[in-house]
Design an enzyme around this catalytic site. Sequence first.
Site, short mmCIF file in Angstrom:
data_model
loop_
_atom_site.label_atom_id
_atom_site.label_comp_id
_atom_site.label_asym_id
_atom_site.label_seq_id
_atom_site.Cartn_x
_atom_site.Cartn_y
_atom_site.Cartn_z
N SER A 118 2.59 8.54 15.19
CA SER A 118 3.96 8.22 14.78
C SER A 118 3.97 7.92 13.29
O SER A 118 2.96 7.47 12.74
CB SER A 118 4.46 6.99 15.53
OG SER A 118 3.77 5.84 15.07
N ASP A 119 5.10 8.17 12.64
CA ASP A 119 5.26 7.58 11.32
C ASP A 119 5.25 6.07 11.53
O ASP A 119 5.46 5.57 12.65
CB ASP A 119 6.54 8.06 10.64
CG ASP A 119 6.50 7.80 9.13
OD1 ASP A 119 5.63 7.02 8.67
OD2 ASP A 119 7.33 8.35 8.39
N TRP A 120 5.03 5.33 10.46
CA TRP A 120 4.79 3.88 10.59
C TRP A 120 6.04 3.14 11.10
O TRP A 120 6.99 2.95 10.36
CB TRP A 120 4.30 3.33 9.27
CG TRP A 120 2.80 3.31 9.13
CD1 TRP A 120 2.04 2.23 8.76
CD2 TRP A 120 1.87 4.38 9.38
NE1 TRP A 120 0.71 2.57 8.79
CE2 TRP A 120 0.57 3.87 9.15
CE3 TRP A 120 1.98 5.70 9.80
CZ2 TRP A 120 -0.59 4.64 9.32
CZ3 TRP A 120 0.84 6.47 9.95
CH2 TRP A 120 -0.41 5.94 9.72
N GLY A 121 6.01 2.83 12.39
CA GLY A 121 7.17 2.15 12.98
C GLY A 121 8.17 3.09 13.61
O GLY A 121 9.29 2.69 13.91
#
Length: 760
Positions: A230-233
Amino acid sequence: MKRDISALVKEMTLEEKAGMCSGLDFWHLKGVERLGIPSVMVSDGPHGLRKQDDKGDHLGINDSIKAVCFPPACLSACSFDRELVKEMGVRIGKEAQAEDLSVVLGPAVNIKRSPLCGRNFEYYSEDPYLSGEMAAACIQGIQSQGVGTSVKHFAANNQEYNRLSCSSEVDERTLREIYFPAFETAVKKAQPKTVMCSYNMINGVYSSENSWLLTDVLRNEWGFEGYVMSDWGAVNERVPGLKAGLELEMPSSNGTGDTEIINAVKDGTLDEAVLDRAVERILRVVFDYIDNRHEEKLELEADHEIAKHVACESMVLLKNDEMLPLKKDEKVAFIGGFFKTPRYQGGGSSHINSFRVDSAWDCLDKEENIVYAEGFSAVDDIYDEELAKQACEAAKSADKAVIFAGLPDVFESEGYDRKHMRLPGCQNRLISETAKVQPNLVVVLHNGSPVEMPWLSCAKAVLEAYLGGQAAGSAVAAILYGEVNPSGKLAETFPYKLSDNPSYLNFGCPDKVEYHEGIYVGYRYYDKKEMEVAFPFGHGLSYTTFEYSNIKLSADKITEKDTVTVSVDIKNTGDIAGKEVVQIYIKDNTGICPCPVKELKGFEKIYLEPGETKTVEICLDSRSFAHYNVDTSGWFTGSGDYDILAGASSRDIRLSATLNIESSQQLPLKVHMNTTLGELLADKRTRKYGLKFKHQMDVFFGAPGSTDIKEDSMPEEDGAALGYAMAEAVASSMPVRNLVGFGLYKKEEMLKLLEEMQNA
Ligand code: BGC
């Protein structure tokens, strides 16, 4: 070393497996000591390392180790040079090995839909083909060093505003032809070890839990073999995400995601086999890195030279009315804060702690005939009368003035979008003021995305340096004084003004961003609208000139499955050596579906000594001619003629040749009571029915006895011609049900005929 990863997964507890699917902290994956699974580190990316040893964040706030800031993608894409971008990748890969990083988070390949996207500087282009070629080269380079990459942000992440919650509303053809190909090419040509899903939703579904995106398209269609992070968050719901094909959640969710996975397996809502498969995919990449780990030394100075070389090969000479190169015996006034403090990278997660930064000032021989006046600062937008006065005086006292303009840091960054396309007002004003006292004016630009240039007619030369990486200053100095002959070409269009851009009415919307312009992004739009632009896609000047001749195709007629090779002779007609980027565009004349005027499908950069001629050969694969057809969920090539255009830019086409494709592909026939006579006439499978119906209609209306739409059957007299044209038009948009309405057929007869057509 051969490892049995599936056997290893079998030895793991449910808790260990769930734990493997999210980060340990900001940058590490978890390890399982008892099974010899190490905890590995990942790090940004994309144009150098942002390894945070200490306190982690994903916005470039806390410090990272000293590294080399190579030119960001906005500049390196302008090289149009696969080998060069690959070489840069090799160097980043080596630095990552030396720093023990398993994955470099990049390249970032989102399409530049609007000049306003705050992160455009990290992206390659408005063109999917160029973006894909650059991405594949970068991945091949980095991964050749045993380090993984994470091609990002998958997909349709084209604005920063509300990036974690907005939905990109895009039709499928547009996704397939514009927003996906860079990822598709990256996967098919270079097999990145990981893919990073984007924050946003696509048509209402978060990328992080979009199984069509992450599994059907990415894995099943394109053959992706690594893991998706995932992208961060970016995780919305962890368990649906895992099921959809999101293997790794980053960064750590502090146990939340892991617990949800464990509970779902326990209560039977998640098949443990899905978890096992995810863990296996992650571990394959982890051990691939571990098994390829080797001793590597940081060679920062050498990498700095590569960074300079990439910048030199990429900067774009936009305009040059016999101003550049500067001569050593000319007195030159250098003006603008960016001369001593270049803006060479953007803000956010790609922000690198450069071990050294060159300014143009550092690199010029101070014995030369040069003067400097700050004029304006590089960090804000304040018109200082005193600084401006000094700048104008300096300009007046010299033979030429070179103004270093650009966007200050706060104007563009990850996390927010630009509000307009203008340079700071103080800079525009000073450029105009200087032009009044010094006509020999050169402007050097430091920006991550296009700017409006209200002073363009007063500047005799413009060098687009973009954000050039830490060696930006030395590269600019080398180009200005002719040590390097510029050869970059624009990877995006510079419109005259923001409102010309096709996304203008639908950009920066809070919840849903409607991509109404569809496939008409960048030059695809400006060409179709026949709109003048400041600088077209693919444009870039050289200190020498090139002549194109002798275009040839390896075949004049092919099928939709074949490839064809275009060859063109390029001659350096000037008196210094230089490089030219030969661009091949295709114009589809088949009329099979609405499509852009032309699309880039091949390019090659070549070096030529003065007077030298070389033949460039570019192979066009079968996909080059295809459009995505949503009815058949596949790529479709129409039969007919295609123009193969060879150009020095998208608006400087020098040669063309015609290729005929005889395609065996047919779109499915769908005839029904509302199919028009025009549609029947246009399709060769139904044309004979169309002609018959048309004739019956002509007789019915008492029109001249034509059975076909032929120019020479038109009545001579004007009024009659108009009536005839109208009757033709009305007939062609008449559905067959009207033939029933006019009593020419019974309903059952028409239904039978339709069935006959459908089954023919
Ligand atoms: C960015 C990614 C980056 C990640 C880690 C996110 O905010 O969108 O591109 O790789 O942070 O820093």
